[in-house]
Design an enzyme around this catalytic site. Structure first.
Site, mmCIF file in Angstrom:
data_model
loop_
_atom_site.group_PDB
_atom_site.id
_atom_site.type_symbol
_atom_site.label_atom_id
_atom_site.label_comp_id
_atom_site.label_asym_id
_atom_site.label_seq_id
_atom_site.Cartn_x
_atom_site.Cartn_y
_atom_site.Cartn_z
ATOM 1 N N GLY A 3 35.338 -53.344 23.773
ATOM 2 C CA GLY A 3 36.276 -54.055 24.633
ATOM 3 C C GLY A 3 37.370 -54.643 23.741
ATOM 4 O O GLY A 3 37.499 -54.279 22.566
ATOM 5 N N GLY A 27 35.730 -56.019 20.471
ATOM 6 C CA GLY A 27 35.127 -55.049 19.557
ATOM 7 C C GLY A 27 36.127 -54.043 19.011
ATOM 8 O O GLY A 27 36.095 -53.707 17.822
ATOM 9 N N ARG A 74 39.548 -72.970 40.911
ATOM 10 C CA ARG A 74 38.612 -71.929 41.342
ATOM 11 C C ARG A 74 37.289 -72.476 41.862
ATOM 12 O O ARG A 74 36.797 -72.046 42.896
ATOM 13 C CB ARG A 74 38.301 -70.998 40.168
ATOM 14 C CG ARG A 74 39.442 -70.090 39.819
ATOM 15 C CD ARG A 74 39.064 -69.169 38.677
ATOM 16 N NE ARG A 74 40.208 -68.307 38.368
ATOM 17 C CZ ARG A 74 40.249 -67.426 37.384
ATOM 18 N NH1 ARG A 74 39.201 -67.295 36.589
ATOM 19 N NH2 ARG A 74 41.308 -66.686 37.181
HETATM 20 C C1 LIG Z 1 38.158 -57.908 37.531
HETATM 21 C C2 LIG Z 1 38.399 -58.761 36.325
HETATM 22 C C3 LIG Z 1 39.663 -59.241 36.048
HETATM 23 C C4 LIG Z 1 39.903 -60.031 34.926
HETATM 24 N N1 LIG Z 1 41.172 -60.455 34.682
HETATM 25 C C5 LIG Z 1 41.418 -61.209 33.580
HETATM 26 C C6 LIG Z 1 42.749 -61.637 33.285
HETATM 27 O O1 LIG Z 1 43.685 -61.349 34.020
HETATM 28 N N2 LIG Z 1 42.936 -62.357 32.165
HETATM 29 C C7 LIG Z 1 41.919 -62.680 31.324
HETATM 30 O O2 LIG Z 1 42.176 -63.305 30.310
HETATM 31 N N3 LIG Z 1 40.657 -62.274 31.569
HETATM 32 C C8 LIG Z 1 40.372 -61.545 32.676
HETATM 33 N N4 LIG Z 1 39.083 -61.141 32.926
HETATM 34 C C9 LIG Z 1 38.018 -61.394 31.939
HETATM 35 C C10 LIG Z 1 38.106 -60.411 30.770
HETATM 36 O O3 LIG Z 1 38.456 -59.136 31.242
HETATM 37 C C11 LIG Z 1 36.803 -60.260 29.985
HETATM 38 O O4 LIG Z 1 36.254 -61.493 29.725
HETATM 39 C C12 LIG Z 1 37.057 -59.579 28.638
HETATM 40 O O5 LIG Z 1 37.756 -58.377 28.825
HETATM 41 C C13 LIG Z 1 35.776 -59.318 27.878
HETATM 42 O O6 LIG Z 1 36.072 -58.557 26.720
HETATM 43 P P1 LIG Z 1 34.983 -58.228 25.620
HETATM 44 O O7 LIG Z 1 35.665 -57.462 24.570
HETATM 45 O O8 LIG Z 1 34.315 -59.489 25.216
HETATM 46 O O9 LIG Z 1 33.862 -57.369 26.342
HETATM 47 P P2 LIG Z 1 33.909 -56.078 27.291
HETATM 48 O O10 LIG Z 1 35.276 -55.617 27.568
HETATM 49 O O11 LIG Z 1 33.009 -56.382 28.412
HETATM 50 O O12 LIG Z 1 33.263 -54.953 26.394
HETATM 51 C C14 LIG Z 1 31.909 -54.863 26.132
HETATM 52 C C15 LIG Z 1 31.680 -53.674 25.238
HETATM 53 O O13 LIG Z 1 30.362 -53.732 24.749
HETATM 54 C C16 LIG Z 1 29.700 -52.516 24.958
HETATM 55 N N5 LIG Z 1 28.305 -52.851 25.179
HETATM 56 C C17 LIG Z 1 27.789 -53.774 26.019
HETATM 57 N N6 LIG Z 1 26.450 -53.812 25.909
HETATM 58 C C18 LIG Z 1 26.117 -52.899 24.981
HETATM 59 C C19 LIG Z 1 24.887 -52.446 24.435
HETATM 60 N N7 LIG Z 1 23.723 -52.963 24.815
HETATM 61 N N8 LIG Z 1 24.929 -51.456 23.507
HETATM 62 C C20 LIG Z 1 26.097 -50.898 23.104
HETATM 63 N N9 LIG Z 1 27.282 -51.302 23.582
HETATM 64 C C21 LIG Z 1 27.291 -52.275 24.515
HETATM 65 C C22 LIG Z 1 30.376 -51.875 26.135
HETATM 66 O O14 LIG Z 1 30.211 -50.481 26.055
HETATM 67 C C23 LIG Z 1 31.815 -52.316 25.904
HETATM 68 O O15 LIG Z 1 32.413 -51.417 24.998
HETATM 69 C C24 LIG Z 1 38.837 -60.359 34.061
HETATM 70 C C25 LIG Z 1 37.556 -59.885 34.341
HETATM 71 C C26 LIG Z 1 37.328 -59.116 35.477
HETATM 72 C C27 LIG Z 1 35.938 -58.693 35.785
#
Ligand SMILES: Cc1cc2nc3c(=O)[nH]c(=O)nc-3n(C[C@H](O)[C@H](O)[C@H](O)COP(=O)(O)OP(=O)(O)OC[C@H]3O[C@@H](n4cnc5c(N)ncnc54)[C@H](O)[C@@H]3O)c2cc1C
Ligand code: SF4
Ligand code: FES
Lengths: 251, 642
Positions: free
Chosen positions: B42, B45, B330
Site C-alpha cells: 500500500g 509499503g 463523523r
Molecule cells: C473507501 C476508503 C476511502 C478512503 N479515503 C481516504 C482519503 O480520502 N484520505 C485518506 O487519507 N485516507 C483515506 N482512507 C484510508 C486509507 O486509504 C488507508 O488508511 C491507507 O491507504 C492504508 O495504507 P497502508 O499502506 O497502511 O495499507 P494498505 O493500503 O491497506 O495495504 C496493505 C498491504 O499489505 C498487504 N498485506 C496485508 N496483509 C498481508 C499479509 N498477511 N501478508 C502479505 N501481505 C499482506 C496487502 O497485500 C497490501 O499490499 C480511505 C479508506 C477507505 C476504505
C-alpha cells in the site's frame, strides 16, 4: 428489488496445465440489487454446502478501482454495462431465466491459473520497463515550482485513471496491450516531469510488450469499448507518435 | 513488556531534526550488505520499499494481491493533507499538527503528530516529481479543497481517485527499483508468521497462495505495512483481503498491540441491502455540506419520503446540534444515525438507514450547481442502488472504515520486537482515538518515504546481527507451526460439509457481535456479554467450519478461513480494550461516560494513555500496559458541537 433465476455456464479449469470446460449451474433467488461478484459469492456458498469446489476468481476492492476483478460475460469483458468493472455490474442488467456464460480474460500473455483467475503479471513488467519518472525519494523541488496547465493535468489524469485490469487485452482480437501501455506513456508524455525520459520510455515499454507476447494493434477498437475507465484510443495514437519519434531519433 | 517511546527531547519543532542528527547512519557501501523485508505494498509499503532500495538496501517485498498496485490504498478517494499553506489562509505545520492531535481527541503522541505535519509538505513535492496528476488551478498551480471540517484548505487531490494516483506513484517508484534489481517482488504471498532469532525479527514465513507452498525468508529487519483490521466486523469499506493476520501473528510473537478498540465508523456509506452483501461503499463526507439528514418523526412511518410533510420529519442533527447541524464530526453523525434506527425510525427496506436529502439544496442552488459538485457521487450511488438522489433522498448508514489501533511503535516506528517495524495503518501512531479525513494517506507516505529509512539505519548501525542463512531452527519451527495450523484448519473437512458452517457464516456472526457490542456506543455490561459469547464463536469456528479443497493449491476458502481464525482471536483484545477504557473518546461513546446532555465525555484524569496489550501464551488472559501520554505543547480541550 426483485429476484431472478439464472443458468450459469462457468469456465472451470483446475490449473494452468489442466484442460478446462464450461460447467452449468442453476442459481435461484438472485436479487437484482446484487453485484455480479455477490452473485458468484452465493453460488460459491451453495457449492461449498454441496461439498463442491467453489469457483476461483480474483477481486479485492469491489468498487471498481483496484483492477483485480474481471471476466468475460457472454463474450464481453466486464459484461454488458458500459464503463464498469465486473464488481460494479449489478444483476439488474439480467432477466429472469437468462443463461450467462462466464469465462476468464483470455490472452496469450495471460495464462489461466484456475477457473476465472489469470496471471496478468506481464502488465507489471511493462510498467517496470519504464512506466515511471526516475526520481529518488527526497530533494525534489517545491510542488508549485512547475506550473502545469489545468487542461494538461486533466488529460494526464484521464490517462492515469487506468486500473490495469487487462480487459483491453482480453477483448483485443490480437491480444494487444496497447491501450494499457499507451495510457501510462500518455500520462507521462503530457506532464513536464516525464519529458526527460520520454524517448527511452516509449522504446522500452513497447519492447517489453513484444517480449511478453502481446499482439499488435490493428485498430479494432474493441479495447476502448470495454475499458471500464473510459481510456480513449487517442492514447494509442499518442503512443505511436512517441514511439516513432523515439525510434527515428535513436536510429 | 517495556514501552520506551524514545521521543527525543527538546522543543517540539526541533525534535525530528535533532533525532535525525543523533540517529546513527549506515554508509552507502555497507547498505547493500543488509537485507530488508517489507510486507505490504500500500502507500506505506510501496514507498518504504522504493526508498530503501534507492538507498542501497537489498529489499524483498511481499503482497497478497497479484500485483503491488492493487493494495487497499488504491481505493482512497478524497485527498491528502499537507501544510503547504498555498492558499495563504493561515495554515502552518503547527496548525496541521494541532488539528490532527485535537481531531484524535488527545490520545496520540505529540512528537509523532508534529513530525507527521512537518514532513507533509515534502510528500506533495515528491508525488508531483513522480508525475502524480494532482488537480490544478487554471494558472497551473496546485489546487486544494477543504476536508473533514478543517478551517483551512489544505487537501490535495486527484479527482475522486487520490489514493489511486498516490499509490500508482509509489508503485512506479517501486517498479523502477524492481527493474533495477534492488527489490525482489513476491506477489500472491500471505504472511503467516514473523521469525525471531535471539529475540530479534529476522524473517517471515509466508504461504504462496497459488501453490500452497509454505516458504521462509530471512533478513536483517522486517517492516510490516499490512494495513488495517476493519474487516473484523465482516462488513466494512475495506478491501476484501484486508486482514489482521500479519499484525496478529507479530503480536503473538511479542509485539504489543495498541488501542485495538479504536475503530472509526464513517457516517455516510450506502446502507446494507441484503444479507448477501459482501462489503460497504463509502460516499464522500462532502455530501453533508449540502444534504440534510432526517428520519420520520413517527416510529414505523412507511410512507415514501416525498409523501412525508415537513412537520412529520425530524432533522435530528440540526435540532440537536444547532451550531454544527449536519456537519457534526463523523462519530457524532454516526452515533445519532444508529440511535434513530435503534428507536425504530430507520428508513428503507431494512430500517437501517437515514435520509440524506438534497431537495432544499437543489431548490436553493439549482440542480446544475448541485450536480457539478456531486455528479460523480450521485452517479455512483445510482449505479449501486438504482435510485436517483436528485429525485429521492439518498439512504445512508454508518460503516466501519478505518482502524486507529494497531501495533504499538516507538518514535522510530519500531514495535516491541527489536528489528520489527510497523508503518501505515497497521501501526497505532498518529491518529489517537479518531482519524481526520485525508490524513491516512499522509501518514502512510510520511512513514514510508521520509521516516522509516532513518529508523532502519539507526537500528542496523547500533545492533550487531549474527549472520544467518534462513535455515536455522527458528525458521524450521515457524514453518512447521504454520503448516500445522493449516492442517488444523482443514481437519474437520475430510468428511464433507453435512451439518457444517461456511467460513463466511462464522465471520458474519463475529461481525454482528462486534458491531452490536463494540461499535459506536459501548457499555460495560454489554461488552462483558460479548466477551462471554466470543468463545462460543471460536469453538464453532474450530469445530464446525467446512473448507472445501486442500492446502496444496489455490484455495480461496482456506485463505479466508485463516484470516477469520485470526479475527476471532483478535476480537478478544478489541473487546477487552473497549472494556478497560471507561471513557468516551474519539470515535466511540462509552454510555457510562456522558455529559448531562448525553454527549461524549472524555476522562483525562484516568485515561490519558495508550493501552498496549501483551499476548500471554496458553489460556491466560492478555495483559494490558499503559504508555502515559504527556501534553507539553498543547492543552487538551473538551469537544462541544452544540
Ligand atoms: C473507501 C476508503 C476511502 C478512503 N479515503 C481516504 C482519503 O480520502 N484520505 C485518506 O487519507 N485516507 C483515506 N482512507 C484510508 C486509507 O486509504 C488507508 O488508511 C491507507 O491507504 C492504508 O495504507 P497502508 O499502506 O497502511 O495499507 P494498505 O493500503 O491497506 O495495504 C496493505 C498491504 O499489505 C498487504 N498485506 C496485508 N496483509 C498481508 C499479509 N498477511 N501478508 C502479505 N501481505 C499482506 C496487502 O497485500 C497490501 O499490499 C480511505 C479508506 C477507505 C476504505
Ligand atoms: S486501459 Fe482500460 S481496460 Fe485496459 S487495463 Fe487500463 S482500465 Fe483496464
Ligand atoms: S474488485 Fe477491485 S476493481 Fe473490481
Amino acid at each position: 428489488m426483485s429476484s431472478i433465476n439464472l443458468t450459469l455456464k462457468i469456465w472451470r479449469q483446475h490449473n494452468s496445465d489442466a484442460l478446462g470446460n464450461l460447467e452449468t449451474y442453476d442459481l435461484d433467488n438472485v436479487h437484482t440489487d446484487m453485484s455480479f461478484l455477490e452473485m458468484l459469492d452465493i453460488l460459491n456458498e451453495k457449492l461449498t454446502k454441496e461439498g463442491k469446489e467453489p469457483v476461483a476468481f480474483d477481486h479485492d476492492c469491489r468498487e471498481g478501482i483496484c483492477g483485480m476483478c474481471g471476466a468475460v460475460i457472454d463474450g464481453v469483458a466486464h459484461g454488458p454495462e458500459k464503463e464498469v468493472t465486473l464488481c460494479q455490474l449489478h444483476m439488474r442488467n439480467f432477466s429472469k431465466g437468462d443463461t450467462i456464460v462466464i469465462e476468464p480474460f483470455r490472452s496469450r500473455a495471460f495464462p489461466v491459473k484456475k477457473d476465472l483467475l489469470v496471471d496478468r503479471s506481464a502488465l507489471d513488467r511493462i510498467i517496470q520497463s519504464g512506466g515511471y519518472v526516475s526520481v529518488n525519494t527526497g530533494g525534489t523541488p517545491d510542488g508549485n515550482s512547475l506550473p502545469i496547465p489545468s487542461s494538461n493535468a486533466e488529460l494526464a489524469m484521464d490517462a492515469a485513471a487506468c486500473i490495469g485490469c487487462g480487459a483491453c487485452v482480453a477483448s483485443c482480437p490480437n491480444g494487444a496491450a496497447m491501450l494499457f501501455t499507451s495510457a501510462k506513456i500518455s500520462q507521462l508524455a503530457l506532464l513536464p516531469q516525464g519529458h526527460a525520459e520520454r524517448q527511452q520510455r516509449a522504446l522500452s515499454m513497447v519492447a517489453q510488450m513484444d517480449e511478453e507476447g502481446f499482439g499488435n494493434c490493428t485498430n479494432a477498437k474493441e479495447c476502448e469499448a470495454v475499458c471500464p475507465k473510459g481510456i480513449s484510443i487517442r492514447n494509442i495514437a499518442r503512443l505511436n507518435k512517441e514511439y516513432l519519434f523515439a525510434a527515428l531519433t535513436e536510429g | 513488556m517495556e514501552l520506551n517511546s524514545r521521543v527525543p527531547s527538546g522543543p517540539l519543532a526541533d525534535k525530528w531534526n535533532n533525532h535525525k542528527f543523533s540517529n546513527k547512519l549506515v554508509n552507502p557501501a555497507n547498505r547493500r550488505k543488509y537485507k530488508v523485508i517489507v510486507v505490504g505494498t500500500g502507500l506505506a509499503g510501496a514507498s518504504a520499499s522504493a526508498t530503501l532500495a534507492e538507498q542501497g538496501y537489498e529489499v524483498q517485498t511481499f503482497c497478497i494481491q497479484d500485483s503491488p498496485r492493487r493494495a487497499h490504498s488504491i481505493a482512497a478517494q478524497g485527498g491528502i493533507n499537507a501544510a503547504k499553506n498555498y492558499q495563504n489562509d493561515g495554515d502552518s505545520v503547527h496548525r496541521l499538527f494541532y488539528d490532527t492531535i485535537k481531531g484524535g481527541d488527545f490520545r496520540a503522541r505529540e512528537a509523532n503528530v508534529y513530525r507527521l505535519a512537518e514532513v507533509s509538505n515534502e510528500i506533495i513535492d515528491q508525488c508531483v516529481a513522480q508525475g502524480v496528476p494532482f488537480a490544478r488551478e487554471y494558472g497551473g498551480t496546485l489546487a486544494n479543497r477543504s476536508f473533514g471540517g478543517a478551517q483551512v484548505s489544505r487537501t490535495f487531490y486527484a479527482r475522486g481517485q487520490t489514493g489511486q494516483q498516490l499509490l500508482l506513484g509509489a508503485y512506479s517508484a517501486l517498479s523502477r527499483q524492481i527493474n533495477a534489481g534492488n527489490v525482489k517482488m513476491f506477489n500472491r504471498r500471505e504472511m503467516m508468521d514473523v521469525v525471531l532469532v535471539d529475540g530479534k525479527a529476522r524473517g517471515i514465513t509466508v504461504r504462496d497462495v497459488m501453490t500452497g507452498k509454505i516458504e521462509s525468508y530471512y533478513a536483517d529487519v522486517v517492516i510490516l505495512a499490512t494495513g488495517g483490521y476493519g474487516n473484523a466486523y465482516f462488513l466494512s469499506t475495506n478491501a476484501m483481503a484486508s486482514n489482521v493476520t500479519a499484525a496478529w501473528r507479530a503480536h503473538k510473537k511479542g509485539a504489543g498491540f495498541a488501542n485495538p478498540s479504536f475503530v472509526q465508523i464513517h457516517p455516510t456509506c450506502i446502507p446494507v441491502h441484503g444479507d448477501y452483501q459482501s462489503k460497504l461503499t463509502l460516499m464522500s463526507e462532502s455530501l453533508r455540506n449540502d444534504g440534510r439528514v432526517w428520519v420520520p418523526r413517527k416510529v414505523g412511518d412507511k410512507r415514501r419520503p416525498s409523501e412525508i410533510p415537513e412537520e412529520d420529519r425530524d432533522y435530528y442533527l440540526e435540532n440537536k446540534y444547532p451550531s454544527f447541524g449536519n456537519l457534526v464530526p463523523r462519530d457524532v453523525a454516526s452515533r445519532n444515525a444508529k440511535e434513530q434506527c435503534d428507536e425504530g425510525k430507520g428508513v428503507g427496506n431494512t430500517g437501517l438507514a437515514v435520509y440524506l436529502d438534497f431537495a432544499d439544496a437543489i431548490k436553493r442552488d439549482g440542480e446544475e450547481t448541485i450536480l457539478k459538485k456531486y455528479g460523480n457521487l450521485f452517479q455512483m450511488y445510482e449505479k449501486i442502488t438504482d435510485s436517483n438522489p436528485v429525485e429521492e433522498p439518498m439512504l445512508i448508514y454508518p460503516a466501519v472504515h478505518y482502524t486507529m489501533g494497531g501495533l504499538w511503535v516507538d518514535y522510530d516506528l519500531m514495535t516491541t520486537i527489536p528489528g520489527l517495524f510497523a508503518i501505515g495503518e497497521c501501526n497505532f501512531s498518529d491518529h489517537g482515538a479518531n482519524r481526520l479525513g485525508a490524513s491516512a494517506l499522509m501518514q502512510g507516505l510520511a512513514d514510508g518515504y521520509f521516516i522509516i529509512a532513518t529508523s532502519v539505519a539507526h537500528y542496523l548501525a547500533t545492533n550487531s546481527l549474527e549472520k544467518i542463512l534462513g535455515s536455522e531452527a527458528p525458521f524450521k519451527d515457524s514453518k512447521k507451526e504454520v503448516e500445522d495450523r493449516i492442517d488444523k484448519l482443514l481437519q474437520n473437512s475430510a468428511d464433507g460439509p453435512a451439518g457444517k458452517l461456511t467460513v463466511d457464516e462464522v465471520h458474519k456472526e463475529l461481525g454482528r457481535l462486534l458491531w452490536d457490542h463494540c461499535g459506536m456506543a459501548r457499555e460495560g455490561g454489554s461488552l462483558e456479554k460479548a466477551l462471554k459469547e466470543l468463545p462460543e464463536i471460536k469453538k464453532k469456528f474450530w469445530d464446525n467450519v467446512y473448507i472445501p479443497g486442500n492446502g496444496k493449491d489455490l484455495n480461496q476458502s482456506l485463505e479466508r478461513a485463516g484470516r477469520v481464525a485470526d479475527f476471532v482471536e483478535f476480537a478478544e483484545i478489541m473487546i477487552r480494550d473497549a472494556l478497560a477504557r471507561n471513557e468516551s473518546c474519539g470515535c466511540h461513546l462509552r454510555e457510562e461516560s456522558q455529559t448531562e446532555e448525553h454527549e461524549a465525555k472524555r476522562d483525562d484524569e484516568n485515561y490519558t494513555h495508550v493501552s498496549v496489550w501483551e499476548h500471554i501464551s496458553g489460556d491466560e488472559a492478555p495483559k494490558m500496559h499503559k504508555e502515559e501520554l504527556k501534553f507539553e505543547f498543547v492543552t487538551p480541550s473538551q469537544r462541544s458541537y452544540k
